[in-house]
Design a protein around this motif. Structure first.
Motif, PDB file in Angstrom:
ATOM      1  N   LYS A 344       7.318  -8.094   5.101  1.00 23.23           N
ATOM      2  CA  LYS A 344       7.495  -7.177   3.315  1.00 23.23           C
ATOM      3  C   LYS A 344       6.087  -6.602   3.055  1.00 23.23           C
ATOM      4  O   LYS A 344       4.863  -7.259   3.845  1.00 23.23           O
ATOM      5  N   VAL A 345       5.542  -5.769   2.100  1.00 20.82           N
ATOM      6  CA  VAL A 345       4.195  -5.400   2.503  1.00 20.82           C
ATOM      7  C   VAL A 345       4.172  -5.997   0.612  1.00 20.82           C
ATOM      8  O   VAL A 345       5.266  -5.980   0.086  1.00 20.82           O
ATOM      9  N   VAL A 346       2.466  -6.139   0.971  1.00 27.09           N
ATOM     10  CA  VAL A 346       2.277  -6.656  -0.423  1.00 27.09           C
ATOM     11  C   VAL A 346       1.830  -4.856  -1.591  1.00 27.09           C
ATOM     12  O   VAL A 346       1.622  -4.493  -0.707  1.00 27.09           O
ATOM     13  N   ALA A 347       2.237  -4.971  -2.647  1.00 23.51           N
ATOM     14  CA  ALA A 347       1.158  -3.478  -3.738  1.00 23.51           C
ATOM     15  C   ALA A 347      -0.115  -3.149  -3.738  1.00 23.51           C
ATOM     16  O   ALA A 347      -1.110  -4.286  -3.230  1.00 23.51           O
ATOM     17  N   MET A 348      -0.293  -2.446  -2.556  1.00 24.05           N
ATOM     18  CA  MET A 348      -2.239  -2.094  -2.848  1.00 24.05           C
ATOM     19  C   MET A 348      -2.449  -2.370  -4.405  1.00 24.05           C
ATOM     20  O   MET A 348      -2.040  -1.796  -5.075  1.00 24.05           O
ATOM     21  N   PRO A 349      -3.892  -2.957  -4.033  1.00 28.42           N
ATOM     22  CA  PRO A 349      -4.758  -3.528  -5.994  1.00 28.42           C
ATOM     23  C   PRO A 349      -4.760  -1.920  -6.091  1.00 28.42           C
ATOM     24  O   PRO A 349      -5.560  -0.886  -4.801  1.00 28.42           O
ATOM     25  N   GLN A 350      -5.440  -2.095  -6.943  1.00 32.18           N
ATOM     26  CA  GLN A 350      -6.195  -0.254  -7.834  1.00 32.18           C
ATOM     27  C   GLN A 350      -7.386  -0.347  -7.827  1.00 32.18           C
ATOM     28  O   GLN A 350      -8.208  -1.542  -7.259  1.00 32.18           O
ATOM     29  N   LYS A 435      -2.823  -9.657   4.415  1.00 35.78           N
ATOM     30  CA  LYS A 435      -1.249  -9.403   3.598  1.00 35.78           C
ATOM     31  C   LYS A 435      -0.774  -8.140   3.925  1.00 35.78           C
ATOM     32  O   LYS A 435      -2.030  -7.247   4.363  1.00 35.78           O
ATOM     33  N   ALA A 436       0.375  -8.107   4.710  1.00 37.23           N
ATOM     34  CA  ALA A 436       0.623  -6.527   4.916  1.00 37.23           C
ATOM     35  C   ALA A 436       0.840  -5.753   3.335  1.00 37.23           C
ATOM     36  O   ALA A 436       1.290  -5.979   2.476  1.00 37.23           O
ATOM     37  N   ILE A 437      -0.299  -4.474   3.977  1.00 34.46           N
ATOM     38  CA  ILE A 437       0.284  -3.125   2.717  1.00 34.46           C
ATOM     39  C   ILE A 437       0.963  -2.115   3.274  1.00 34.46           C
ATOM     40  O   ILE A 437       0.540  -2.654   4.424  1.00 34.46           O
ATOM     41  N   PRO A 438       1.310  -1.227   2.641  1.00 37.47           N
ATOM     42  CA  PRO A 438       1.832  -0.027   2.724  1.00 37.47           C
ATOM     43  C   PRO A 438       0.874   0.509   3.500  1.00 37.47           C
ATOM     44  O   PRO A 438      -0.390   0.459   3.240  1.00 37.47           O
ATOM     45  N   GLN A 439       0.957   1.244   4.758  1.00 30.74           N
ATOM     46  CA  GLN A 439       0.468   1.591   6.325  1.00 30.74           C
ATOM     47  C   GLN A 439       0.022   3.248   5.379  1.00 30.74           C
ATOM     48  O   GLN A 439       1.371   4.001   5.551  1.00 30.74           O
ATOM     49  N   LEU A 440      -0.548   3.606   4.466  1.00 33.58           N
ATOM     50  CA  LEU A 440      -0.794   5.116   4.838  1.00 33.58           C
ATOM     51  C   LEU A 440      -0.994   5.836   6.106  1.00 33.58           C
ATOM     52  O   LEU A 440      -1.491   5.699   6.666  1.00 33.58           O
ATOM     53  N   ILE A 493       6.069   2.015  -5.016  1.00 30.67           N
ATOM     54  CA  ILE A 493       5.889   2.047  -3.647  1.00 30.67           C
ATOM     55  C   ILE A 493       6.226   0.952  -2.699  1.00 30.67           C
ATOM     56  O   ILE A 493       6.416   0.984  -1.396  1.00 30.67           O
ATOM     57  N   ALA A 494       5.623  -0.352  -3.203  1.00 31.16           N
ATOM     58  CA  ALA A 494       5.741  -1.603  -1.887  1.00 31.16           C
ATOM     59  C   ALA A 494       7.681  -1.601  -2.151  1.00 31.16           C
ATOM     60  O   ALA A 494       7.570  -2.110  -0.633  1.00 31.16           O
ATOM     61  N   LYS A 495       7.761  -1.764  -3.509  1.00 34.38           N
ATOM     62  CA  LYS A 495       9.646  -2.510  -3.468  1.00 34.38           C
ATOM     63  C   LYS A 495      10.538  -0.980  -2.734  1.00 34.38           C
ATOM     64  O   LYS A 495      11.269  -1.704  -2.001  1.00 34.38           O
ATOM     65  N   CYS A 496      10.156   0.606  -2.429  1.00 35.68           N
ATOM     66  CA  CYS A 496      10.580   1.288  -2.117  1.00 35.68           C
ATOM     67  C   CYS A 496      10.570   0.825  -0.258  1.00 35.68           C
ATOM     68  O   CYS A 496      12.118   0.962   0.572  1.00 35.68           O
ATOM     69  N   ILE A 497       9.885   0.882   0.376  1.00 36.82           N
ATOM     70  CA  ILE A 497       9.484   0.334   1.754  1.00 36.82           C
ATOM     71  C   ILE A 497      10.036  -0.916   2.386  1.00 36.82           C
ATOM     72  O   ILE A 497      10.740  -1.161   3.067  1.00 36.82           O
ATOM     73  N   ASN A 498       9.643  -2.277   0.707  1.00 35.22           N
ATOM     74  CA  ASN A 498      10.295  -3.531   1.112  1.00 35.22           C
ATOM     75  C   ASN A 498      12.266  -2.900   1.640  1.00 35.22           C
ATOM     76  O   ASN A 498      13.082  -4.259   1.861  1.00 35.22           O
TER      77      ASN A 498
END
Length: 504
Positions: A344-350, A435-440, A493-498
């Motif tokens: 799973k991925v974690v949300a990107m930080p602001q 940590k894995a984040i959504p890959q742009l 975004i993170a929840k959608c991907i996960n």
């Protein structure tokens, strides 16, 4: 002009090199200048963009300067803004030296020592003063100055027939996927027909290859595990038809006008420039359909060198620095976030900042190159790093980016703008502590008349904008991103991907 052979790096060696190097911030360069000969000297044809002009080469000189930014991997946070400004100053010095090379041809013809005495030595003195100031800024806040920093002031010069143009290796290792360009049939032996280009600083014929003659080189994707995050999130932000451009780079050179020395397309946030910061990003507005996506997505423009000019032909970052020709607006721009094959991925930080690729591979080599050039219909077969593709009839040029997908969990930036993020390994895993984040991922499509090669010259060339000394090499392509969201979008975004969904 002599031909330089280029040794092709083996995939294993390329991977080892890619793993060992860090992104260059600035302050390094390879200067090139081509001067028209005096009237009494012989002439030869030089082709660019479809027009042929009579010119001759009186002197061709490259000046190689060490990249200071590669040494500065541990600058304390309180000194980073000042140090970034000084590094941008080093880039300005290189640009000024480049201009001086191009405007002193008569003096150079009369005096063999002119380049050393009037260009190289003053450049070294100015660089030394900047390096001293960088050292003072670092020590002022309790940091440690890297060993050997002062030695990076010295730049060296050589004739063009004794340089390969820097880093153009047919191996073309890319980050984030291990894809290697075979180099194809064209340009495997160095710069053919000179440095070329409408402004005399590239691209050359050796920088292009007929994509139909390149062997497939795209590796298989990592196998997904049961816990993979398989969803996607697409954000639609346009192709910059409103011409939102500038030559700044707020990540690398905050507070410095023309810090990029080349022109960027901007989509997403509409108020990004060198003087914007976290406090003002949220007021920037957006070109994205999702109004909560205020992120900034920006990349160097692509131009076609057909003898035409654009609005910035007399401007810094444009024609004044060798970025010439008609700007191409993408016909498609797809921006998509994807998941991890292993978890799973974690949300990107602001305010997370990521740069992918290296704008200075001509100086630094290909270790941090992450350019992906291809054509529609070939993307799953061939991806090129060190050459631009010549696409067949009916096919369009495609330029893609896959950003770093692992984050250290703490920092939104780092001194070299790289160590706070990383690429997953060949199996799709992040290194320990990351940590894995959504890959742009980004895919830009361009519709342009295919270049043609004849007698070692290229006609109707296209090329990415770059620092004036980088010779418009395809490997210098890079992309920049600042994550700015509102309304909980980063978490969505993170929840959608996960969850394995396809969202937009």
């Amino acid at each position: 002009m002599g031909r330089n052979t280029r040794k092709r790096r083996t995939p294993l060696a390329a991977k080892a090199l890619a793993a060992s190097a860090a992104l260059a911030l600035g302050g390094g360069g390879l200067l090139w200048a081509n001067f028209h000969a005096s009237a009494h000297e012989s002439h030869h044809d030089v082709a660019w963009g479809g027009n042929r002009t009579k010119a001759s080469t009186a002197q061709v000189v490259t000046i190689s300067c060490p990249d200071v930014g590669q040494k500065l991997t541990d600058v304390p946070a309180r000194a980073r803004t000042e140090v970034a400004g000084e590094l941008a100053g080093l880039d300005r010095q290189i640009t000024d030296a480049y201009r001086r090379l191009a405007t002193t041809r008569d003096a150079q013809a009369r005096d063999a020592g002119f380049v050393q005495n009037s260009i190289l030595q003053p450049l070294q003195d100015r660089r030394a003063a900047v390096l001293d100031r960088i050292g003072l800024e670092v020590t002022r806040v309790g940091g440690t100055v890297p060993t050997g920093l002062s030695a990076l002031a010295t730049c060296t010069g050589s004739a063009a027939d004794r340089t390969t143009g820097g880093g153009q290796d047919g191996g073309g290792q890319q980050q984030g996927g291990g894809q290697a360009s075979t180099g194809g049939q064209q340009g495997g032996t160095g710069q053919q027909g000179g440095t070329g280009g409408q402004a005399g600083n590239g691209p050359a014929a050796a920088d292009f290859v007929d994509i139909t003659k390149v062997q497939p080189n795209v590796p298989a994707k990592p196998r997904r595990t049961r816990s993979a995050s398989t969803g996607t999130f697409t954000t639609r932000c346009g192709v910059n038809t409103n011409k939102n451009h500038n030559t700044d780079n707020v990540i690398v050179a905050p507070g410095v006008a023309n810090g990029a020395h080349h022109l960027h397309d901007y989509v997403g946030n509409q108020k990004i420039n060198a003087f914007a910061g976290n406090d003002t990003f949220l007021q920037g507005g957006t070109s994205c359909q999702n109004r909560n996506d205020l992120s900034s997505y920006y990349w160097p423009v692509v131009r076609v060198q057909d003898g035409s000019q654009d609005f910035d032909q007399d401007a810094d970052g444009g024609g004044k620095e060798g970025n010439v020709g008609r700007i191409l607006t993408p016909v498609q721009a797809q921006i998509k976030y994807v998941g991890s094959p292993t978890g799973k991925v974690v949300a990107m930080p602001q305010f997370l900042r990521i740069i992918t690729g290296d704008a200075k591979t001509t100086t630094n080599g290909l270790a941090n190159a992450n350019a992906h050039w291809s054509c529609t219909g070939f993307e799953n077969k061939v991806q090129l790093t060190a050459q631009y593709p010549i696409c067949p009839r009916g096919s369009k040029v495609v330029r893609t980016f896959a950003f770093q997908s692992c984050w250290d969990g703490r920092n939104t930036d780092s001194a070299n703008h790289r160590t706070h993020v990383a690429f997953a390994d060949a199996g799709g895993n992040c290194q320990n502590g990351f940590k894995a984040i959504p890959q742009l991922t980004m895919r830009l499509v361009y519709d342009t008349t295919p270049p043609t090669l004849r007698n070692g010259q290229v006609k109707n060339a296209y090329a990415v904008d770059g620092f004036p000394e980088q010779l418009h090499k395809p490997a210098t392509d890079h992309d920049d991103f600042i994550s700015i969201t509102t309304g909980g979008l980063a978490n969505r975004i993170a929840k959608c991907i996960n969850r394995g969904q396809q969202c937009s």
